[in-house]
Design a protein around this motif. Sequence first.
Motif, PDB file in Angstrom:
ATOM      1  N   ASP A 108       0.823  -1.212   0.000  1.00 50.78           N
ATOM      2  CA  ASP A 108       0.000   0.000   0.000  1.00 50.78           C
ATOM      3  C   ASP A 108       0.857   1.261   0.000  1.00 50.78           C
ATOM      4  N   GLY A 109       2.071   1.198   0.581  1.00 51.28           N
ATOM      5  CA  GLY A 109       2.958   2.349   0.541  1.00 51.28           C
ATOM      6  C   GLY A 109       3.610   2.487  -0.821  1.00 51.28           C
ATOM      7  N   ASP A 110       4.237   1.424  -1.271  1.00 52.38           N
ATOM      8  CA  ASP A 110       4.912   1.419  -2.559  1.00 52.38           C
ATOM      9  C   ASP A 110       3.942   1.717  -3.699  1.00 52.38           C
ATOM     10  N   GLY A 111       2.737   1.159  -3.630  1.00 54.60           N
ATOM     11  CA  GLY A 111       1.796   1.273  -4.734  1.00 54.60           C
ATOM     12  C   GLY A 111       0.970   2.541  -4.752  1.00 54.60           C
ATOM     13  N   LEU A 112       0.699   3.125  -3.571  1.00 49.87           N
ATOM     14  CA  LEU A 112      -0.239   4.251  -3.516  1.00 49.87           C
ATOM     15  C   LEU A 112       0.380   5.565  -3.050  1.00 49.87           C
ATOM     16  N   ALA A 113       1.605   5.512  -2.532  1.00 51.54           N
ATOM     17  CA  ALA A 113       2.269   6.772  -2.146  1.00 51.54           C
ATOM     18  C   ALA A 113       3.169   7.217  -3.289  1.00 51.54           C
ATOM     19  N   ILE A 114       4.431   6.836  -3.254  1.00 51.98           N
ATOM     20  CA  ILE A 114       5.341   7.224  -4.332  1.00 51.98           C
ATOM     21  C   ILE A 114       4.910   6.624  -5.668  1.00 51.98           C
ATOM     22  N   GLY A 115       4.201   5.491  -5.623  1.00 52.39           N
ATOM     23  CA  GLY A 115       3.743   4.851  -6.858  1.00 52.39           C
ATOM     24  C   GLY A 115       2.320   5.201  -7.247  1.00 52.39           C
ATOM     25  N   GLY A 116       1.698   6.136  -6.525  1.00 56.10           N
ATOM     26  CA  GLY A 116       0.292   6.440  -6.781  1.00 56.10           C
ATOM     27  C   GLY A 116       0.022   6.944  -8.182  1.00 56.10           C
ATOM     28  N   ASN A 117       0.933   7.779  -8.700  1.00 57.38           N
ATOM     29  CA  ASN A 117       0.761   8.321 -10.040  1.00 57.38           C
ATOM     30  C   ASN A 117       0.750   7.206 -11.082  1.00 57.38           C
ATOM     31  N   HIS A 118       1.672   6.257 -10.933  1.00 58.25           N
ATOM     32  CA  HIS A 118       1.728   5.139 -11.879  1.00 58.25           C
ATOM     33  C   HIS A 118       0.500   4.239 -11.740  1.00 58.25           C
ATOM     34  N   PHE A 119       0.007   4.095 -10.504  1.00 52.28           N
ATOM     35  CA  PHE A 119      -1.179   3.253 -10.264  1.00 52.28           C
ATOM     36  C   PHE A 119      -2.389   3.793 -11.022  1.00 52.28           C
ATOM     37  N   ILE A 120      -2.639   5.102 -10.893  1.00 51.26           N
ATOM     38  CA  ILE A 120      -3.842   5.643 -11.531  1.00 51.26           C
ATOM     39  C   ILE A 120      -3.714   5.645 -13.054  1.00 51.26           C
ATOM     40  N   HIS A 121      -2.515   5.885 -13.571  1.00 54.06           N
ATOM     41  CA  HIS A 121      -2.382   5.943 -15.027  1.00 54.06           C
ATOM     42  C   HIS A 121      -2.362   4.556 -15.662  1.00 54.06           C
ATOM     43  N   ALA A 122      -1.870   3.560 -14.946  1.00 58.66           N
ATOM     44  CA  ALA A 122      -1.955   2.186 -15.457  1.00 58.66           C
ATOM     45  C   ALA A 122      -3.419   1.774 -15.585  1.00 58.66           C
ATOM     46  N   ASN A 123      -4.236   2.203 -14.621  1.00 53.25           N
ATOM     47  CA  ASN A 123      -5.672   1.922 -14.699  1.00 53.25           C
ATOM     48  C   ASN A 123      -6.335   2.733 -15.803  1.00 53.25           C
TER      49      ASN A 123
END
Length: 350
Positions: A108-123
Amino acid sequence: METINSKTNYSSPSGEVRWGASDFKKGQPRWCPGCGDHFFLASFHKALAEIGVAPHDTAVISGIGCSSRLPHYMATYGMNTIHGRAAAIATGAKVANPALTVWQVSGDGDGLAIGGNHFIHANRRNINLNMILLNNRIYGLTKGQYSPTSPRGFVSKSSPYGTVEDPFRPAELCFGARGHFFARAVATDQPGTVEILKAAYEHKGAAVCEILQNCVIFNDGTHESVYNKEGRKKNAIYVRHGEKLVFGENNEYGLVQQGFGLKVVEIGKDGYTIDDVLTHDAHCEDNTLQLKLALMGNGDGFPIALGVIRDVDAPTYDEAVVAQIAEVSAQKKYHNFEELLMTNDTWEVQ
């Protein structure tokens, strides 16, 4: 499909190659005893064996964190990337090799904090990735700081008086980014976890699977209400497309629509019958009801929804890129560097 536990694959009488869970195992996991990562890893091995894609056609890509050590324990292609960049690397792998089955694993930290931008754009792009979000509501590897999913008031090493922030709700973030697949399971529930992993593989596009798990050292008990079978019978609802939204130890409760919201009723009382109970539609384009299901269970008197909550077909980014390259290439006079050179004036120096 029949599965076995063997160190090598075998061919069925029909010539079909089959794989066992042990064909995907590698090394000795180095997580704390009782960590939810152990439970998920076992389910992941089992799911991959049942899916049947060969280890050499599979890649597992992670960022940084306790859960991001998972590629080390996979006998597949794998990469432990930098913090928060798992989705970016996974995107590149999938676009470069569309035939590869890519699993992205993040905390949840790796995916939604520093990785949050990549998470939303991959979706948003709907890249054909299987995105696993292991949610223990804490930074475990860096020793107990609050994460983007920690609840308001949570006391941690980085919030000794309680965090004053509201958390991300992964489903809400996924849906808001126009995600087309969202599922949830509990790490200790192997059948439920295997079921959603197989559904994620079958879905074409970005498939987000949230796995609820405890960090036994820094946030033990955060998902205690559903962490064992007895708790799930009382506090969870398993949603399956085309089936009634019922729950309880004897399926005595159901969800009905009340205005623009949902209501829990006891079937057979107060005039409510099974016909009044809503039927789950995971394939509905309108995500209104799906989002309501996904957000239940945070002390609101509703059960936590487990299973495939949303599963809607849509064009995928990687297929669109491949099709675009083929279309543009067909219109060009050249298809490689040598042909490109020959499209211009040429001369020979004697």
